[in-house]
Design a protein around this motif. Sequence first.
Motif, PDB file in Angstrom:
ATOM      1  N   ARG A   1       0.759  -1.278   0.009  1.00 55.02           N
ATOM      2  CA  ARG A   1      -0.356   0.218   0.643  1.00 55.02           C
ATOM      3  C   ARG A   1       0.734   0.976   0.019  1.00 55.02           C
ATOM      4  O   ARG A   1       1.558   1.610   0.645  1.00 55.02           O
TER       5      ARG A   1
ATOM      6  N   PRO B   1      -1.006   4.798   0.293  1.00 58.17           N
ATOM      7  CA  PRO B   1      -1.961   6.195   0.305  1.00 58.17           C
ATOM      8  C   PRO B   1      -1.030   7.330  -0.041  1.00 58.17           C
ATOM      9  O   PRO B   1       0.561   7.507  -0.223  1.00 58.17           O
TER      10      PRO B   1
ATOM     11  N   PHE C   1      -6.613  12.144   5.174  1.00 56.87           N
ATOM     12  CA  PHE C   1      -6.146  10.389   5.086  1.00 56.87           C
ATOM     13  C   PHE C   1      -6.582   9.857   6.488  1.00 56.87           C
ATOM     14  O   PHE C   1      -6.478  10.707   6.860  1.00 56.87           O
TER      15      PHE C   1
ATOM     16  N   GLN D   1      -7.132  -0.689   7.228  1.00 53.99           N
ATOM     17  CA  GLN D   1      -6.779   0.065   5.718  1.00 53.99           C
ATOM     18  C   GLN D   1      -6.723   1.974   5.736  1.00 53.99           C
ATOM     19  O   GLN D   1      -7.509   2.455   6.658  1.00 53.99           O
ATOM     20  N   PRO D   2      -5.368   2.212   4.751  1.00 52.95           N
ATOM     21  CA  PRO D   2      -5.864   3.722   4.860  1.00 52.95           C
ATOM     22  C   PRO D   2      -7.081   4.586   3.809  1.00 52.95           C
ATOM     23  O   PRO D   2      -7.233   3.233   2.935  1.00 52.95           O
TER      24      PRO D   2
ATOM     25  N   ALA E   1      -8.878   7.784   2.409  1.00 54.80           N
ATOM     26  CA  ALA E   1      -9.058   9.336   1.724  1.00 54.80           C
ATOM     27  C   ALA E   1     -10.265   9.909   1.901  1.00 54.80           C
ATOM     28  O   ALA E   1     -11.661   9.134   1.374  1.00 54.80           O
TER      29      ALA E   1
ATOM     30  N   CYS F   1      -7.141   3.585  -0.092  1.00 59.25           N
ATOM     31  CA  CYS F   1      -6.392   4.498  -1.125  1.00 59.25           C
ATOM     32  C   CYS F   1      -5.068   3.318  -0.721  1.00 59.25           C
ATOM     33  O   CYS F   1      -4.304   3.950   0.013  1.00 59.25           O
ATOM     34  N   PRO F   2      -5.173   2.682  -1.211  1.00 57.68           N
ATOM     35  CA  PRO F   2      -3.811   1.833  -1.343  1.00 57.68           C
ATOM     36  C   PRO F   2      -3.094   1.689  -2.061  1.00 57.68           C
ATOM     37  O   PRO F   2      -1.908   2.039  -2.315  1.00 57.68           O
TER      38      PRO F   2
END
Length: 309
Positions: free
Chosen positions: A93, A95, A170, A237-238, A240, A255-256
């Motif tokens: 990932r 981001p 984010f 997980q990230p 946005a 937002c990977p």
Amino acid sequence: MKQYDAVAALHQCVSQLEAELNQLQQQLQSLRLLTGRVFSLPPVIKGKEHDEIANIEVTQHLGSAALALGLEHYCRLFMQHQSEQLSTKAAVRLPGALCFQADDAQSALLHQQVGRINSLKQRLEQIITVESGVESEERFEFVHTHLRGLITLNAYRAITLLDAPDTVRFGWANKHIIKNLSRQQVLEKLERSLKAGRAVAPWTREQWAEKVLEEIEAIHSLPADARLKIKRPVKVQPIARTWNVHQQKQTQLACPSPLLVLCADKNQVPTLGELLNYDAEQVKHRYKPQAEKLFAIIPRLHLYSDRLV
């Protein structure tokens, strides 16, 4: 589709995807980078894929460094592009967001390019998960037999292209994948696994067949009105969150990979936020509804029911 045809389609699709990604890289390099901010995350080591995540340290990269990492990330499909110590079962990932200046013609061209790439990504997932006829627990071996080192999650994940939101912030998200299933759907899945006649480590073929038969019996033993659902946790997980002033609309996106943002000029550049380190102990839920009481029926499938066997 016969598995032989699926393998041929698999190779053709990945070849086309690599060509389109290389072309996208060239197109982006020809544009003016207005601003860029990406966040590299610690790599996932082989054998550590299922470890609980309590902390994630983030490293920020700006400007040309962010661009170089972002372009490399979009084209990262194979394990050969990284250390052999890293897992192929976990996606890499990155981001963030990369904002480019693009006129109407350049913007239209990029939208077409990204559309073709995302269509190929969907096609690749369809070949592997449906047309190959391979059960989910056997797909890793199938993919790496024919495309050694392919990181399927990286290959599947779409590239997000946006037209000048006003802000991009984010953060982190925890969630579950929840899917309701009928008794018949579960039984059909188990019957296919049984008929495949394969062993799943650490069991022998005979032991695995016995285990699946026990799972089939467990489903038959449930009351007729029992509800069944897959409830599989997805690791943090990230994400946005974009904001559009004119529409007064906030949109949350996985937002990977860096978001691609196109702007007519520097006056349209969105405000980009930071991604802070993740600390599980500091997570605060604004509202956490009371969870439905569920009972584990087949733990390996994350299959639950509202009734006990």
